[in-house]
Design an enzyme around this catalytic site. Structure first.
Site, PDB file in Angstrom:
ATOM      1  N   SER A   1       0.831  -1.207   0.000  1.00 10.34           N
ATOM      2  CA  SER A   1       0.000   0.000   0.000  1.00 10.34           C
ATOM      3  C   SER A   1       0.858   1.245   0.000  1.00 10.34           C
ATOM      4  O   SER A   1       1.969   1.258   0.519  1.00 10.34           O
ATOM      5  CB  SER A   1      -0.895   0.009   1.239  1.00 10.34           C
ATOM      6  OG  SER A   1      -0.113   0.325   2.369  1.00 10.34           O
ATOM      7  N   LYS A   2       0.315   2.279  -0.581  1.00 10.57           N
ATOM      8  CA  LYS A   2       1.013   3.556  -0.707  1.00 10.57           C
ATOM      9  C   LYS A   2       1.368   4.101   0.684  1.00 10.57           C
ATOM     10  O   LYS A   2       2.370   4.779   0.845  1.00 10.57           O
ATOM     11  CB  LYS A   2       0.078   4.503  -1.454  1.00 10.57           C
ATOM     12  CG  LYS A   2       0.697   5.609  -2.207  1.00 10.57           C
ATOM     13  CD  LYS A   2       1.020   5.519  -3.630  1.00 10.57           C
ATOM     14  CE  LYS A   2       1.459   6.857  -4.188  1.00 10.57           C
ATOM     15  NZ  LYS A   2       2.898   7.019  -4.271  1.00 10.57           N
ATOM     16  N   ARG A   3       0.523   3.760   1.651  1.00 10.93           N
ATOM     17  CA  ARG A   3       0.749   4.300   2.994  1.00 10.93           C
ATOM     18  C   ARG A   3       2.007   3.704   3.646  1.00 10.93           C
ATOM     19  O   ARG A   3       2.780   4.392   4.281  1.00 10.93           O
ATOM     20  CB  ARG A   3      -0.474   4.028   3.872  1.00 10.93           C
ATOM     21  CG  ARG A   3      -0.328   4.599   5.263  1.00 10.93           C
ATOM     22  CD  ARG A   3      -1.587   4.473   6.044  1.00 10.93           C
ATOM     23  NE  ARG A   3      -2.725   5.060   5.338  1.00 10.93           N
ATOM     24  CZ  ARG A   3      -3.928   5.184   5.866  1.00 10.93           C
ATOM     25  NH1 ARG A   3      -4.151   4.763   7.091  1.00 10.93           N
ATOM     26  NH2 ARG A   3      -4.908   5.710   5.178  1.00 10.93           N
TER      27      ARG A   3
END
Ligand code: GLU
Length: 481
Positions: A260-262
């Site tokens: 995930s980008k996070r």
């Protein structure tokens, strides 16, 4: 002929898992002599991001995946190639492609008008949640006769069109990777097909478009498995031939979570900016979930195309291992022509202020080849070459080496030999240490380690003759003094 499509939604960036989906579509299409189509699924206008389509096209192009049909850029303007367009769903809405199919479903009894307000839908959702049930539409409007529904529409009431699923029916399909999958309609929702704004939902547009674009294989992420029965039901309702479904395992990070980008580098852009080579990224990405029969790890796009098969794609998630990617990238860097690699590292060296824009090609290539074997990503050349251009901290082992008993003899010999020459060219550089050996009487470690420590502040590093040539006579004299 097989026809495969990559159908991203323009939500801002291309996820690395999306690039792998595109790649597998591409590999299979090319292998089978078929077509690879790029369609943009932008019917969810709330998620639309300005510039996202252009960005997607750029990233696919950077990765080397060329399309046969679909959306492309012509002079940086969004354009299309192919006969089955438009290939952007919002453009298809403008051409009113979807409504007639929705009406057909209603007439055949496979869909119905629904007039429930957002408030009512929220209410039932909250109640169902409170009761520990999976929220789904309760079917209130299913009982409204078509005649009544049409009257209400004429009176200006707002409506959506919903899929009318039969009760308690197993929908079965055979996924090429996951095998036989059965989902009962009792566990499915009467999906909205046409929204109140007249736009189709993804679930409706995807089926209509895959059919109209003659798509034979639907290869996509496995987050869509639970939606597939809805799609299959639509194919049946229309009496259309069903495509083959292929759901790919999720790309996971090392902790087993979806990339995930996070928490991770997850977009293609992240990897591009970190200095990975597109060919290496594509090569490694193919191996996240697939392995060729030959077990080779370094494969070109053509080699992957020849060897690709869905039989060898794993059922469960593939772990994206950045260390492995670094290794693959390093292999590609090593194989590159120095002149090509030089062009790629130049911007990093410029930004660091180590070189000038008009550096002569010979010198740039010399610097490049000095680090070609030791960098696994392009920007690493900055840290690794810093000692050549700036004062760096002297490593403790190098401090020791600079204090060996014969250090002054080595220094003196170096200075004498340097004073005999004009400049250090390639030939001089190659023979220089031999000269110091003869003149000083020291050899091997006793010779190389202290001199390397004197000149670089390190005890290990790239080829000493390259360092001598890059530093040059004046700088070496400087450092010695
Ligand atoms: N538009 C969907 C996405 O971006 C594609 C799903 C599909 O390939 O059917 O994930």
């Amino acid at each position: 002929m097989v026809r495969l499509r990559f159908a991203p939604s323009p939500t801002g960036y291309l996820h690395i898992g999306g690039l792998r989906t595109a790649l597998y579509n591409y590999l299979y299409a090319k292998q089978q002599g078929g077509k690879f189509v790029l369609r943009i699924e932008d019917t969810d206008r709330t998620r639309y991001v300005e510039g996202a389509i252009e960005n997607l096209i750029h990233e696919l192009k950077w990765a080397g995946l060329s399309i046969d049909e679909g959306v492309c850029l012509d002079n940086e303007k969004i354009s299309e190639v192919g006969e089955k367009g438009p290939y952007i769903q919002s453009e298809r809405v403008k051409k009113d492609i979807y409504n007639k199919y929705a009406t057909e479903l209603i007439e055949k009894g496979y869909a119905y008008y629904c007039f429930c307000s957002k408030e009512r839908l929220d209410e039932i959702k909250n109640q169902q949640k409170a009761d520990g049930k999976i929220p789904r539409y309760d079917g209130l409007c299913k009982g409204i006769s078509l005649e009544d529904a049409k009257k209400r529409i004429e009176n200006g009431e707002s409506y959506v069109i919903r899929l009318k699923l039969p009760e308690n029916r197993d929908i079965v399909f055979n996924d090429l990777i996951k095998g036989k999958i059965t989902i009962n309609t009792n566990d499915m929702d009467d999906q909205v097909l046409i929204k109140a704004d007249g736009f189709p939902t993804y679930h409706f547009a995807v089926v209509v478009d895959d059919h109209l674009m003659n798509i034979t294989h639907i290869v996509r992420g496995d987050e869509w498995i639970s939606s597939t029965p809805k799609h299959l039901f639509l194919y049946e309702a229309f009496g259309w031939e069903k495509p083959t479904f292929v759901h790919l395992p999720t790309v996971l990070n090392k902790s087993g979570k979806k990339l995930s980008k996070r928490n991770d580098d997850a977009s293609v852009e992240d990897f591009r900016l970190k200095g990975y080579l597109p060919k290496a990224l594509i090569n490694y990405l193919a191996l996240v979930g697939w392995s060729p029969e030959s077990n080779e790890e370094i494969l070109s796009l053509d080699e992957m195309t020849a060897q690709f098969s869905f039989d060898r794609v794993s059922k469960s998630g593939g772990v994206f291992d950045v260390d492995k990617l670094d290794w693959v990238n390093a292999q590609y860097i090593r194989k590159m022509e120095v002149s090509e690699l030089a062009k790629l590292v130049k911007p990093y060296l410029l930004e660091a202020g180590f070189i000038d824009e008009n550096i002569c090609p010979y010198r740039l290539e010399l610097i490049t080849k000095t680090f070609q074997e030791s960098i696994s990503r392009l920007p690493q050349i900055v840290e690794q070459s810093r000692f050549l251009f700036e004062n760096v901290e002297v490593e403790s082992e190098a401090v020791e080496m600079r204090n060996v008993a014969h250090i002054d003899i080595l220094k003196e010999t170096m200075i004498q030999e340097l004073n005999k020459i004009d400049k250090i060219d390639e030939e001089v550089a190659k023979g220089f240490m031999k000269k110091i050996q003869k003149a000083s009487g020291f050899k091997g470690k006793d010779l190389y380690m202290p001199i390397r420590a004197l000149l670089t502040g390190q005890v290990h590093g790239p080829e000493l003759s390259n360092i001598l040539e890059i530093l040059g006579k004046e700088e070496i004299l400087n450092r010695l003094s």
